[in-house]
Design a protein around this motif. Sequence first.
Motif, short mmCIF file in Angstrom:
data_model
loop_
_atom_site.label_atom_id
_atom_site.label_comp_id
_atom_site.label_asym_id
_atom_site.label_seq_id
_atom_site.Cartn_x
_atom_site.Cartn_y
_atom_site.Cartn_z
N PRO A 26 2.70 -20.03 -1.78
CA PRO A 26 2.25 -19.35 -0.55
C PRO A 26 0.72 -19.30 -0.47
O PRO A 26 0.04 -18.97 -1.43
N ARG A 27 0.22 -19.66 0.71
CA ARG A 27 -1.22 -19.57 0.98
C ARG A 27 -1.41 -19.02 2.39
O ARG A 27 -0.74 -19.45 3.34
N SER A 28 -2.33 -18.09 2.51
CA SER A 28 -2.59 -17.46 3.79
C SER A 28 -3.49 -18.32 4.65
O SER A 28 -4.53 -18.81 4.18
N THR A 29 -3.11 -18.51 5.90
CA THR A 29 -3.95 -19.26 6.83
C THR A 29 -4.52 -18.37 7.93
O THR A 29 -5.42 -18.77 8.64
N GLY A 30 -4.00 -17.16 8.08
CA GLY A 30 -4.47 -16.30 9.16
C GLY A 30 -4.65 -14.85 8.77
O GLY A 30 -4.80 -13.99 9.65
N HIS A 31 -4.60 -14.56 7.49
CA HIS A 31 -4.72 -13.18 7.04
C HIS A 31 -5.83 -13.08 5.99
O HIS A 31 -5.87 -13.86 5.04
N SER A 32 -6.69 -12.11 6.16
CA SER A 32 -7.72 -11.85 5.15
C SER A 32 -7.09 -11.10 3.98
O SER A 32 -5.95 -10.61 4.07
N LEU A 33 -7.85 -10.97 2.89
CA LEU A 33 -7.36 -10.18 1.76
C LEU A 33 -7.13 -8.74 2.19
O LEU A 33 -6.14 -8.10 1.78
N ALA A 34 -8.02 -8.20 3.02
CA ALA A 34 -7.83 -6.83 3.51
C ALA A 34 -6.52 -6.71 4.30
O ALA A 34 -5.79 -5.72 4.16
N ASP A 35 -6.20 -7.71 5.12
CA ASP A 35 -4.94 -7.71 5.87
C ASP A 35 -3.75 -7.66 4.91
O ASP A 35 -2.78 -6.92 5.14
N MET A 36 -3.83 -8.47 3.87
CA MET A 36 -2.72 -8.55 2.92
C MET A 36 -2.51 -7.23 2.19
O MET A 36 -1.38 -6.74 2.08
N LEU A 37 -3.59 -6.64 1.69
CA LEU A 37 -3.48 -5.38 0.97
C LEU A 37 -3.02 -4.25 1.88
O LEU A 37 -2.21 -3.40 1.49
N THR A 38 -3.51 -4.24 3.12
CA THR A 38 -3.11 -3.21 4.07
C THR A 38 -1.62 -3.30 4.38
O THR A 38 -0.92 -2.28 4.44
N ALA A 39 -1.13 -4.52 4.59
CA ALA A 39 0.29 -4.70 4.90
C ALA A 39 1.17 -4.22 3.75
O ALA A 39 2.17 -3.52 3.96
N ALA A 40 0.80 -4.58 2.51
CA ALA A 40 1.58 -4.15 1.35
C ALA A 40 1.49 -2.63 1.19
O ALA A 40 2.50 -1.95 0.93
N GLY A 41 0.29 -2.07 1.36
CA GLY A 41 0.12 -0.64 1.23
C GLY A 41 0.90 0.15 2.27
O GLY A 41 1.49 1.19 1.97
N ARG A 42 0.94 -0.36 3.48
CA ARG A 42 1.65 0.33 4.55
C ARG A 42 3.15 0.41 4.23
O ARG A 42 3.80 1.44 4.48
N GLU A 43 3.71 -0.66 3.68
CA GLU A 43 5.13 -0.65 3.31
C GLU A 43 5.39 0.34 2.17
O GLU A 43 6.38 1.07 2.17
N ALA A 44 4.49 0.38 1.18
CA ALA A 44 4.69 1.30 0.05
C ALA A 44 4.61 2.75 0.49
O ALA A 44 5.28 3.62 -0.08
N LEU A 45 3.81 3.03 1.51
CA LEU A 45 3.60 4.40 1.97
C LEU A 45 4.60 4.85 3.03
O LEU A 45 4.55 6.00 3.46
N ARG A 46 5.46 3.97 3.48
CA ARG A 46 6.38 4.32 4.56
C ARG A 46 7.21 5.56 4.18
O ARG A 46 7.86 5.59 3.12
N GLY A 47 7.14 6.59 5.01
CA GLY A 47 7.86 7.82 4.74
C GLY A 47 7.09 8.81 3.89
O GLY A 47 7.59 9.90 3.58
N THR A 48 5.85 8.47 3.52
CA THR A 48 5.02 9.35 2.70
C THR A 48 3.83 9.84 3.51
O THR A 48 3.15 9.05 4.17
N GLY A 49 3.57 11.13 3.47
CA GLY A 49 2.40 11.67 4.16
C GLY A 49 1.12 11.24 3.46
O GLY A 49 1.01 11.36 2.24
N PRO A 50 0.15 10.70 4.20
CA PRO A 50 -1.08 10.21 3.56
C PRO A 50 -1.78 11.25 2.70
O PRO A 50 -2.39 10.91 1.68
N ARG A 51 -1.69 12.54 3.05
CA ARG A 51 -2.41 13.58 2.31
C ARG A 51 -1.86 13.76 0.89
O ARG A 51 -2.51 14.35 0.04
N ALA A 52 -0.66 13.27 0.65
CA ALA A 52 -0.09 13.37 -0.70
C ALA A 52 -0.75 12.38 -1.67
O ALA A 52 -0.62 12.53 -2.88
N VAL A 53 -1.44 11.38 -1.12
CA VAL A 53 -2.08 10.36 -1.96
C VAL A 53 -3.47 10.85 -2.36
O VAL A 53 -4.32 11.09 -1.51
N ARG A 54 -3.70 10.98 -3.66
CA ARG A 54 -4.95 11.54 -4.16
C ARG A 54 -5.92 10.46 -4.65
O ARG A 54 -7.12 10.72 -4.76
#
Length: 324
Positions: A44-72
């Motif tokens: 797999p190689r990204s042609t349209g996503h920056s590293l920030a895009d990739m990390l944000t997408a993965a982070g958003r899935e991990a946080l689904r259902g979790t309130g952001p304030r719980a993350v320290r």
Amino acid sequence: MRLGPIGTFVPPTALTVAEATAAAGLPDTKARFYRDYLGFRDIPRSTGHSLADMLTAAGREALRGTGPRAVRQVLYAHTHEEADPAGPRLLDGVRTALGLDHAPAFSVGQMNCAAGLFALFLAGQMVSGDGGSALVLTGDRVARPEQATIPGVAVVADAAAACLVGPGVPGDRLLGSAFRTYGRFHRGFGGADPDREREYTRLYAPALAAVIGEALEEAGTGLDGIRWIVPHNVNRLSWKGVAKELGLPYSQVFLDNLPRLGHANCADPYLNLASLRASGRLAPGDRYVLAAVGLGATFGAAVLERGGESGGGPGSERGSDGEL
């Protein structure tokens, strides 16, 4: 301490091994070696996503259902020394996109491909007493031809994974971990010292087996109590050697993703664990080992026990764009 939901991002586009090695300036004979002997197929190689895009997408899935304030805390583990040449303030943008501006962030990279597991250990230490959680981000993007392969070892992919860690997070219980660094191999591969490279090759399987044994000892369990080794995707030949050194059936090393994901640096164990969870082959109460090695050379392992339904049943792990 528990390892909770895992989010993943795998680009929907991929190169063949021949295309990936040719782009790195390698001859076709090398492509055949990586494909036929080491087990790689699609990279797999990204042609349209920056590293920030990739990390944000993965982070958003991990946080689904979790309130952001719980993350320290936010920890970013990466392998490439220069994480993002185009974005020197990478983590600021990712935190903002995830609603985590309140959470301090830092990166872990000195252990190369073992950095992701060490970040898991650090995250557990940092939030063990306050009841909060930490978000661990892992991933790299191939930015230069020399990053496309580890010579004679692996073909490198673009991918990211993220996980939520904390004492109150529903998920898998962390039982023990171990890390060992052999600094005399700090130059990695590159032909500067062929004798030292041969020494590293001889040491590799015994050293990884030893650090897995140390993690098992801390966890208070033996290898006979382990259902799976969840590895980094370095290549199938090296894992055959490690399985033999451990006295473990090779079939208990989860390598399903190696042909289709390549080696995604320190994101590998989390990508593989997400797939293993979703496959239904990891039942509540099963114990498993996450294992990785970083050039430099750091060997790392963590022993975990699968939680119940609150920790996510089969199919609960979701990936962005490229489905795991």
